[in-house]
Design a protein around this motif. Structure first.
Motif, PDB file in Angstrom:
ATOM      1  N   THR A 115       0.996   5.269   1.566  1.00 19.52           N
ATOM      2  CA  THR A 115       0.454   6.094   2.647  1.00 19.52           C
ATOM      3  C   THR A 115       1.319   7.335   2.806  1.00 19.52           C
ATOM      4  OG1 THR A 115      -0.347   6.058   4.935  1.00 19.52           O
ATOM      5  CG2 THR A 115       1.775   4.994   4.517  1.00 19.52           C
ATOM      6  N   THR A 125       9.092  -0.382   4.605  1.00 22.54           N
ATOM      7  CA  THR A 125       9.041   0.682   3.606  1.00 22.54           C
ATOM      8  C   THR A 125       9.985   0.313   2.465  1.00 22.54           C
ATOM      9  OG1 THR A 125       8.547   2.344   5.269  1.00 22.54           O
ATOM     10  CG2 THR A 125       9.407   3.136   3.149  1.00 22.54           C
ATOM     11  N   TYR A 161       0.812  -1.210   0.000  1.00 18.96           N
ATOM     12  CA  TYR A 161       0.000   0.000   0.000  1.00 18.96           C
ATOM     13  C   TYR A 161       0.847   1.261   0.000  1.00 18.96           C
ATOM     14  CZ  TYR A 161       0.965  -0.014   5.087  1.00 18.96           C
ATOM     15  OH  TYR A 161       1.575  -0.029   6.312  1.00 18.96           O
ATOM     16  N   TYR A 220       1.165   4.314   9.616  1.00 17.19           N
ATOM     17  CA  TYR A 220       0.367   4.697   8.450  1.00 17.19           C
ATOM     18  C   TYR A 220      -0.767   5.606   8.890  1.00 17.19           C
ATOM     19  CZ  TYR A 220      -2.957   1.112  10.064  1.00 17.19           C
ATOM     20  OH  TYR A 220      -3.826   0.372  10.805  1.00 17.19           O
ATOM     21  N   VAL A 271       3.031   9.734   5.900  1.00 16.81           N
ATOM     22  CA  VAL A 271       3.306   9.799   7.339  1.00 16.81           C
ATOM     23  C   VAL A 271       4.318  10.912   7.590  1.00 16.81           C
ATOM     24  CG1 VAL A 271       2.812   7.349   7.697  1.00 16.81           C
ATOM     25  CG2 VAL A 271       5.157   8.060   7.167  1.00 16.81           C
ATOM     26  N   VAL A 292       4.771   0.686   0.912  1.00 22.45           N
ATOM     27  CA  VAL A 292       4.975  -0.230   2.044  1.00 22.45           C
ATOM     28  C   VAL A 292       4.649  -1.652   1.617  1.00 22.45           C
ATOM     29  CG1 VAL A 292       4.333  -0.759   4.434  1.00 22.45           C
ATOM     30  CG2 VAL A 292       4.388   1.622   3.649  1.00 22.45           C
ATOM     31  N   TYR A 315      -4.552   5.325   3.576  1.00 20.85           N
ATOM     32  CA  TYR A 315      -3.726   4.596   2.619  1.00 20.85           C
ATOM     33  C   TYR A 315      -4.610   4.040   1.510  1.00 20.85           C
ATOM     34  CZ  TYR A 315      -5.546   0.413   4.905  1.00 20.85           C
ATOM     35  OH  TYR A 315      -6.378  -0.550   5.399  1.00 20.85           O
TER      36      TYR A 315
END
Length: 1007
Positions: free
Chosen positions: A599, A645, A597, A610, A601, A638, A613
């Motif tokens: 995201t 990551t 996914y 996260y 941050v 991710v 996302y």
């Protein structure tokens, strides 16, 4: 109206006797007479009202009363209509001055309802029934009408009282109502009597007040009865006893589940019966006063006859049918055992409750057996039949060699007895050993999974009942082979396609594990049954791994190939700066593993952190909502498996701005239009709150997704407020603008006085906020109180229904949001009246007309009910809004009724008109003889209802016979009717078709 002289003389004589006996009874304990004075006591018997009859009977009773003997009187239902608390102590318990008490009783005028339960309770409490003996005599012409339970009360008084007794006289009551009154007497040891006229009422009073006869002296003896097993002499327990007085057949003792019975009995002859299961015994004995005695009762088992029928020969272990007859007592069963087996022996069995024939499985043995019908409770065999068990055999047909862990197809023949099975075990394994197996009931052939080990084995047919091997066949298991084909190197966490060949045994699977991992280790896997190739998700860690083909049965690795996991690459393309909370489009490339996914941050946040996302499986680009914060952040790709990551992209989040174009002042509770600019992030909204309210506070709001402008409802409070643009993600206020909320005003143009229950027109002015309404409530009623109301959205004026009660009220303009009264105006509600005029006669079951005058309020109606019926009762009715005069159908029962004008809002009777329904009468006049087919003129009198007819039928025809010719009485009198075309003897009849009754018939001869 005074009772006619002859009746008075009769009552006077009977009442004198009553007075003497009542005085004698009253000397034993204090007494209160409870008198029914409800409205129904105006009903008449032989032309005299029931209340007058009761007054005269009680008056004659008191004329002969001993003034020193204590007596009290309670009456109910004589002061107020519809009041269930209308109960009065007319005279306290004490010495009586007859003339004074007679005068008080004669002043009672029936009026209301029948709270007889509470009246009896009040009388009992007045008599101190919990401390002293007490007697209540209840005289009532009807059942309880105040939602109470007289039967429950009488049980309560009997439990708590000291020798409390209630006698009850049902005066002119219906048979189906007697039960509710009789239970009062039955529960307290009193007497219940029915009286239908004056003479029976006096006789009933004489009976219930007569002094009790002296109790005879009873001399008894103690009797002991022992239940004894006739076969063993053992004293039994769990016996059911009945002792009967043979002189009158009455059961004097009944006791269940006991042993030795002890009882105290009066002189006489008795029969004792003891029963336990299928055993029973009796003894007769005579009781002599004061001569205690003991008797043994021998119980003999009574077993029914039985038969069994089965084949003479049955293959061992097979299922066969047994037909049987027998007592079919609880727990009886049919079984098969070795010939001569001891009592209580059994193998497979079937309860007789399952019916005949029963199905049994023969034992796994040979030779002489027998089928038995066994009495379950005693274990006795009631019937048996010999059965010879013969040998059974089986065959197996399968391959002689296969791979270890593979599936073997086995064709078989055999008895297929219950639970027989086929299995594969090591050669020479003990009987009863099994691995994977299949029941023979699955049919032939069966599929069996071979053990996952090479060597000598055997396929067995096993008898399920005894675990005996009936047939076997040798089987050699050899090593299986498998191959794997996959890339030598892939990215960590990626999906790997693996082509394979192998045995594809049940539950075999392909997995990826670290190189050298112990047998049975696995990560993501795929069963070989899905086919080749399979797709496996590799672990998300770099290093040396291996792909394994694993035998599902044993967890053994059949073959493996090495796999190197290397770092997978990814890229992110996105802006370097965006507004806090904004939605950002992110283009990406990468492994797109399962659950990977994107995201956003804070920069440097730990792996696995996260916010909002999107899964990479939705494709590139994705849209991500940025956090509602400022400063350095990063967009991350991710790995969904490990939270690692794979790559990241820096992004700076900067402050967003917003603005309003809205009024600085508005009415409290008003709807305000707000034009706005702002980021329009997901779930952003506009609201109005008190100035300085904490973050996250909101009242009515609108999402910015609605566009600009939006309409917001202001709170219903005056003072300083603020309009807020709120970030939906964090509930942070992005922009605010002050707004002053000022008081709104309203006014009415409406009458200051109106009739109770009337519909009132109210013209109004006011803010007309969302859900504002107009209502009428009692003066000073709490805020939020309402009755009938109309929303101001209806416009001005509105029509409001006033409450149906006179007094001081107020019309209110109410703010719908807070239920606050914005404006009010006083209103006085005055009494309203109505009148009724009967236009046509009232005949049982027929329609009649009633002219009325009255307020014609919403749902007001005209109805006819029994005289004295509770408020709100109705039968046929006509709404006043529908017509005047009203048209009603009269009840079919005879007696006193009343026509009522009822206020629909409260069910209150505004006016009533008494009527008496009596049997309908009619007369007919016509020529005795007429020509066939001629016109006959008939003069008649009678009810003349729509369903009534003048008809001609054959002489002697039943009441419901179809007429030859007929004419409705609504045609008036005289009317004309055709004579039958055939000469003969006929009848002219007045017939009430709706009630199925002929009122009168006259002969007619047709020539």
């Amino acid at each position: 109206m005074p009772i006619p002289r002859p009746t008075r003389l009769l009552l006077s004589g009977l009442a004198a006797a009553t007075a003497i006996s009542l005085t004698a009874a009253a000397q034993a304990q204090n007494t209160i007479i409870v008198l029914d004075a409800s409205g129904s006591m105006w009903g008449q018997i032989d032309g005299i009202s029931k209340i007058e009859i009761a007054r005269d009977v009680l008056g004659d009773l008191l004329q002969g009363w001993d003034s020193s003997t204590p007596l009290g009187v309670v009456a109910y239902g004589h002061r107020r209509e519809g009041d269930c608390t209308d109960i009065e102590l007319i005279r306290e318990v004490g010495p009586v001055e007859p003339q004074t008490l007679i005068g008080e009783i004669n002043a009672i005028m029936p009026l209301g309802r029948t709270p007889l339960t509470d009246a009896v309770r009040q009388a009992a409490e007045e008599l101190r029934y919990q401390d002293e003996p007490a007697t209540v005599v209840l005289l009532s012409d009807g059942v309880e009408t105040c939602n109470a339970d007289p039967c429950a009360l009488s049980e309560e008084l009997e439990r708590a009282g000291i020798n409390f007794t209630a006698h009850v006289i049902g005066f002119d009551i219906a048979q189906d109502e007697a039960g509710q009154l009789s239970c009062i007497a039955e529960n307290t040891g009193g007497t219940f009597l029915l009286a239908e006229n004056a003479q029976e009422l006096s006789q009933a009073l004489t009976t219930v007040t007569a002094a009790p006869p002296p109790q005879p002296v009873i001399i008894t003896a103690d009797i002991t009865l022992r239940p004894v097993d006739a076969a063993t002499g053992q004293v039994l327990s769990g016996v059911d006893w009945t002792v009967t007085d043979t002189a009158n057949g009455n059961n004097v003792v009944s006791q269940n589940g006991t042993g030795v019975l002890s009882a105290t009995l009066e002189e006489g002859a008795y029969l004792a019966t003891a029963a336990m299961g299928d055993a029973e015994g009796q003894v007769t004995f005579t009781v002599v006063p004061e001569a205690n005695a003991s008797y043994d009762v021998e119980l003999v088992r009574i077993l029914g006859d039985a038969t069994v029928g089965a084949p003479a020969e049955v293959p061992a272990t097979s299922v066969f049918q047994v037909e049987w007859t027998g007592p079919d007592d609880q727990s009886d069963y049919v079984t098969i055992v070795e010939a001569g087996a001891p009592r209580n022996s059994y193998n497979d069995y079937e309860r007789t409750t399952a019916g005949s024939p029963a199905e049994l499985a023969a034992p796994d043995g040979l030779g002489a057996y027998e089928v038995r019908y066994v009495h379950g409770q005693t274990g006795e065999t009631l019937a048996s039949q010999p059965v010879q068990l013969t040998p059974v055999s089986a065959t197996l047909d399968a391959v002689s060699e296969t791979v270890a862990g593979g599936t073997v197809t086995v064709e078989w023949t055999g008895p297929d007895s219950p639970n027989d099975y086929i299995t594969i075990v090591e050669a020479g394994a003990p009987a009863g050993t099994y691995n994977d197996y299949e029941r023979t009931r699955a049919g032939s052939p069966v599929e069996i999974n071979a053990p996952d080990a090479i060597g000598a084995y055997e396929i067995r047919y096993v008898i399920g009942q005894s675990s005996r091997t009936l047939a076997s066949q040798p089987l050699t298991l050899v090593a299986a082979q498998a191959t794997l084909d996959a890339p030598a190197e892939v990215g960590a966490g990626s999906d790997v396609e693996v082509a394979w060949s192998g045995p594809d045994n049940t539950n075999d699977y392909i997995t990826i594990v670290e190189a050298g991992a112990p047998e049975g280790s696995y990560n993501d896997y795929e069963r070989t049954r899905v086919g080749s190739p399979v797709t496996i998700t590799a672990p998300d860690a770099v290093g040396s791994y291996e792909i394994r083909y694993v035998v599902g049965q044993s967890g053994r690795t059949l073959t493996s190939i090495p796999l190197a996991l290397v770092i997978a690459g990814a890229t992110i393309e996105a802006p370097g700066e965006a507004g806090a909370g904004a939605s950002i489009e992110v283009a990406w490339s990468g492994p797109d593993n399962h659950n990977d996914y994107i995201t956003i941050v804070e920069a440097g946040a730990p792996d696995g952190t996260y916010n909002h996302y999107e899964r990479t499986r939705v494709g590139s680009p994705v849209t991500i909502r940025a956090p509602d914060g400022l400063g350095a952040h990063e967009i991350r790709y991710v790995n969904g498996q490990s939270g690692r990551t794979v790559t990241s992209h820096p992004i700076q989040l900067v402050a967003a701005t917003a603005s309003f174009d809205a009024p600085s002042q508005a009415n409290a509770g008003a709807s305000i239009e707000v034009a706005w600019t702002g980021p329009d992030n997901h779930n952003d909204y506009i609201t109005i709150v008190e100035a300085g309210a904490p973050e996250g506070t909101y009242n009515h709001y609108e999402r910015t997704t609605r566009g600009s402008p939006v309409t917001i409802r202001a709170p219903d409070g005056v003072g300083n407020y603020e309009l807020r643009y709120v970030i939906g993600q964090s509930s942070r206020t992005l922009h605010s603008q002050p707004i002053q909320l000022v008081a709104a005003t309203a006014s009415f143009d409406a009458p200051s006085q109106a009739g109770a229950g009337a519909s009132i027109e109210v013209a109004w002015t006011g803010p007309d906020n969302h859900n504002d309404y107009i209502t009428i409530v009692e003066a000073g009623a709490p805020e939020g109180t309402y009755n009938h109301y109309e929303r101001t959205t209806r416009g001005s004026p509105v029509t409001i229904r006033a409450p149906d009660a006179v007094g001081n009220y107020e019309i209110r303009y109410v703010i719908g949001q807070s239920s606050r009264t914005l404006h009010s105006q006083p209103l006085t509600l005055t009494p309203v009246s109505a009148s009724l005029e009967l236009l046509t006669p009232v005949v049982p079951g027929a329609f009649f007309e009633v002219a009325w005058e009255g307020p014609d309020g919403h749902n007001d109606y005209i109805t006819i009910v029994e005289a004295g019926a509770p408020e709100g009762e109705y039968t046929d009715y006509d709404r006043t809004r529908d017509r005047n005069p009203a048209e009603l159908r009269a009840p079919e029962g005879l007696g006193a009724y009343e026509i009522r004008y009822v206020v629909g809002q409260s069910e209150r009777t505004l006016a009533s008109l008494p009527v008496t329904l009596s049997a309908a009468e009619a007369s007919l006049q016509a020529l005795d003889e007429v020509p066939a087919g001629s016109v006959v003129e008939v003069t008649w009198t009678g009810p003349g209802a729509w369903e009534h007819f003048i008809e001609i039928v054959p002489a002697g025809a039943p009441a419901d016979a179809a007429p030859l010719t007929e004419t409705r009485t609504s045609q008036g009198s005289p009317l004309q009717i055709f004579a039958p075309a055939q000469p003969g003897d006929y009848q002219i009849r007045y017939r009430m078709r709706d009630l199925g009754e002929v009122l009168i018939a006259i002969p007619l001869s047709v020539k």
